[in-house]
Design a protein around this motif. Structure first.
Motif, PDB file in Angstrom:
ATOM      1  N   MET A   1      33.282  26.376  41.859  1.00  6.04           N
ATOM      2  CA  MET A   1      32.927  28.031  41.578  1.00  6.04           C
ATOM      3  C   MET A   1      34.169  28.643  40.796  1.00  6.04           C
ATOM      4  O   MET A   1      35.288  28.222  40.568  1.00  6.04           O
ATOM      5  N   LEU A   2      33.685  29.686  39.952  1.00  2.00           N
ATOM      6  CA  LEU A   2      34.395  30.517  39.201  1.00  2.00           C
ATOM      7  C   LEU A   2      35.276  31.434  39.900  1.00  2.00           C
ATOM      8  O   LEU A   2      34.547  32.081  40.831  1.00  2.00           O
ATOM      9  N   VAL A   3      36.551  31.800  39.669  1.00  2.00           N
ATOM     10  CA  VAL A   3      37.370  32.630  40.293  1.00  2.00           C
ATOM     11  C   VAL A   3      37.995  33.567  39.175  1.00  2.00           C
ATOM     12  O   VAL A   3      38.795  33.011  38.476  1.00  2.00           O
ATOM     13  N   TYR A   4      37.615  34.647  39.394  1.00  2.62           N
ATOM     14  CA  TYR A   4      38.298  35.720  38.212  1.00  2.62           C
ATOM     15  C   TYR A   4      39.378  36.470  38.708  1.00  2.62           C
ATOM     16  O   TYR A   4      39.564  36.923  39.843  1.00  2.62           O
ATOM     17  N   PHE A   5      40.618  36.231  37.962  1.00  2.00           N
ATOM     18  CA  PHE A   5      41.850  36.995  38.054  1.00  2.00           C
ATOM     19  C   PHE A   5      41.966  38.117  37.116  1.00  2.00           C
ATOM     20  O   PHE A   5      42.033  38.089  36.151  1.00  2.00           O
ATOM     21  N   PRO A   6      41.814  39.442  37.842  1.00  2.00           N
ATOM     22  CA  PRO A   6      41.815  40.472  36.900  1.00  2.00           C
ATOM     23  C   PRO A   6      43.042  41.150  36.138  1.00  2.00           C
ATOM     24  O   PRO A   6      42.882  41.962  35.312  1.00  2.00           O
ATOM     25  N   SER A   7      44.271  40.512  36.705  1.00  2.00           N
ATOM     26  CA  SER A   7      45.246  40.891  36.024  1.00  2.00           C
ATOM     27  C   SER A   7      46.077  42.336  36.359  1.00  2.00           C
ATOM     28  O   SER A   7      45.302  43.439  36.520  1.00  2.00           O
ATOM     29  N   GLY A  29      27.911  36.123  40.057  1.00  2.00           N
ATOM     30  CA  GLY A  29      28.481  35.152  41.119  1.00  2.00           C
ATOM     31  C   GLY A  29      29.606  34.502  41.127  1.00  2.00           C
ATOM     32  O   GLY A  29      29.880  33.574  41.850  1.00  2.00           O
ATOM     33  N   ILE A  30      30.593  35.144  40.580  1.00  2.00           N
ATOM     34  CA  ILE A  30      31.973  34.793  40.357  1.00  2.00           C
ATOM     35  C   ILE A  30      32.860  35.591  41.361  1.00  2.00           C
ATOM     36  O   ILE A  30      32.789  36.803  41.736  1.00  2.00           O
ATOM     37  N   ARG A  31      33.531  34.813  42.201  1.00  2.00           N
ATOM     38  CA  ARG A  31      34.532  35.384  43.207  1.00  2.00           C
ATOM     39  C   ARG A  31      35.751  36.076  42.513  1.00  2.00           C
ATOM     40  O   ARG A  31      36.435  35.356  41.510  1.00  2.00           O
ATOM     41  N   VAL A  32      35.993  37.226  42.857  1.00  2.00           N
ATOM     42  CA  VAL A  32      37.018  38.038  42.235  1.00  2.00           C
ATOM     43  C   VAL A  32      38.364  38.164  43.108  1.00  2.00           C
ATOM     44  O   VAL A  32      38.244  38.519  44.379  1.00  2.00           O
ATOM     45  N   THR A  44      40.836  26.435  45.493  1.00  2.00           N
ATOM     46  CA  THR A  44      40.711  25.348  46.117  1.00  2.00           C
ATOM     47  C   THR A  44      39.944  24.350  45.243  1.00  2.00           C
ATOM     48  O   THR A  44      39.657  24.621  44.080  1.00  2.00           O
ATOM     49  N   ALA A  45      40.249  23.071  45.652  1.00  2.00           N
ATOM     50  CA  ALA A  45      39.436  22.006  44.987  1.00  2.00           C
ATOM     51  C   ALA A  45      38.171  22.187  44.524  1.00  2.00           C
ATOM     52  O   ALA A  45      37.405  22.781  45.312  1.00  2.00           O
ATOM     53  N   GLY A  46      37.708  22.007  43.232  1.00  2.00           N
ATOM     54  CA  GLY A  46      36.452  22.318  42.877  1.00  2.00           C
ATOM     55  C   GLY A  46      36.455  23.753  42.203  1.00  2.00           C
ATOM     56  O   GLY A  46      34.960  23.934  41.406  1.00  2.00           O
ATOM     57  N   GLU A  47      37.475  24.684  42.281  1.00  2.00           N
ATOM     58  CA  GLU A  47      37.198  26.060  41.562  1.00  2.00           C
ATOM     59  C   GLU A  47      37.991  25.802  40.300  1.00  2.00           C
ATOM     60  O   GLU A  47      38.562  25.063  40.029  1.00  2.00           O
ATOM     61  N   GLN A  48      37.468  26.965  39.469  1.00  2.00           N
ATOM     62  CA  GLN A  48      37.999  27.113  38.110  1.00  2.00           C
ATOM     63  C   GLN A  48      38.609  28.816  37.837  1.00  2.00           C
ATOM     64  O   GLN A  48      37.855  29.349  38.288  1.00  2.00           O
ATOM     65  N   ALA A  49      39.702  28.685  37.581  1.00  2.00           N
ATOM     66  CA  ALA A  49      40.330  30.137  37.368  1.00  2.00           C
ATOM     67  C   ALA A  49      40.003  30.629  36.058  1.00  2.00           C
ATOM     68  O   ALA A  49      40.018  29.849  35.199  1.00  2.00           O
ATOM     69  N   LEU A  50      39.597  32.035  35.963  1.00  2.00           N
ATOM     70  CA  LEU A  50      39.179  32.818  34.504  1.00  2.00           C
ATOM     71  C   LEU A  50      40.373  33.713  34.499  1.00  2.00           C
ATOM     72  O   LEU A  50      40.592  34.493  35.732  1.00  2.00           O
ATOM     73  N   VAL A  51      40.870  33.893  33.353  1.00  2.00           N
ATOM     74  CA  VAL A  51      41.979  34.761  33.283  1.00  2.00           C
ATOM     75  C   VAL A  51      41.891  35.711  32.009  1.00  2.00           C
ATOM     76  O   VAL A  51      41.177  35.249  31.157  1.00  2.00           O
ATOM     77  N   VAL A  52      42.468  36.818  32.246  1.00  2.00           N
ATOM     78  CA  VAL A  52      42.382  37.779  31.210  1.00  2.00           C
ATOM     79  C   VAL A  52      43.554  38.150  30.593  1.00  2.00           C
ATOM     80  O   VAL A  52      43.891  38.957  29.664  1.00  2.00           O
ATOM     81  N   CYS A  53      44.466  37.473  31.331  1.00  2.00           N
ATOM     82  CA  CYS A  53      46.011  37.842  30.902  1.00  2.00           C
ATOM     83  C   CYS A  53      46.817  36.710  30.704  1.00  2.00           C
ATOM     84  O   CYS A  53      46.726  35.738  31.260  1.00  2.00           O
TER      85      CYS A  53
END
Length: 214
Positions: A1-7, A29-32, A44-53
């Motif tokens: 699952m993708l996880v977005y960190f909005p900074s 469908g991305i967890r924020v 958690t294992a299997g997740e991937q972080a998306l970063v803007v900062c």
């Protein structure tokens, strides 16, 4: 699952754009998540972080080396959707010093601009040769950042050159004087505030994608 960190910095600087980006991510469908400082613990294992900062990139990258990390720009560039059309406007790209070794990010930024029908203008020191990070390189690193990601921030310390407010102003103006297009696009909050400080007409890439500029 993708996880977005909005900074936190991005959200403070671009509140309307940040809200639009978070809603966009949720629709995909991305967890924020919230702030990366406590938020990295929720990965958690299997997740991937998306970063803007760029700071989030350093902090999460060091604290959670077990989690794949990708810039939001690379993810957005992978989507098959119709982005806004800017009708061939010439725009200068400002690369960030902290992202100078991330060629996939540079490529994604330019790909998104091309998809929005911009005519991209390059600065001489671009991509891996980027030498600009706003005022970030001329002020002390935040102690909290050094504590949270000591390896990353200790490696940066030799590049920090403390300057007076007057010296910083002159440096920002000198950099902005290189920009010959009406607008310059950045993908880093520190670069954005530095460009504005120097008198440039700066816009963040997310503002263009979400049509929240102005």
């Amino acid at each position: 699952m993708l996880v977005y960190f909005p900074s936190c910095n991005f959200t403070r600087t671009f509140p309307k754009t940040s809200e639009a980006a978070k809603e966009f991510m949720k629709k995909q469908g991305i967890r924020v998540e919230g702030c990366c400082r406590p938020g990295h613990k929720n990965l958690t294992a299997g997740e991937q972080a998306l970063v803007v900062c760029q700071t989030c990139t350093l902090l999460i990258g060091e604290r959670r080396p077990d989690i794949p990390l990708e810039s939001a720009w690379e993810y957005l560039d992978s989507l098959e959707i119709a982005w806004p059309d800017y009708h061939g406007e010439e725009i200068t790209v400002q690369d960030c010093w902290r992202a100078r070794n991330r060629d996939s990010l540079h490529t994604a930024v330019r790909s998104l601009l091309n998809k929005m029908n911009f005519t991209v203008v390059e600065l001489e020191n671009n991509r891996q040769n980027a030498d600009f990070d706003g005022e970030w390189l001329y002020r002390p690193s935040a102690p909290a950042n050094i504590k949270m990601a000591p390896q990353s921030f200790e490696a940066i310390q030799p590049y920090i050159q403390l300057k007076s407010p007057e010296e910083i102003q002159a440096l920002m103006q000198a950099h902005a004087s290189q920009i010959k297009t009406d607008r310059v696009v950045d993908y880093c909050t520190a670069c954005h505030t530095g460009l504005l400080h120097g008198g440039a007409n700066a816009v963040n890439l997310m503002e263009l994608l979400m049509r929240t500029e102005g």
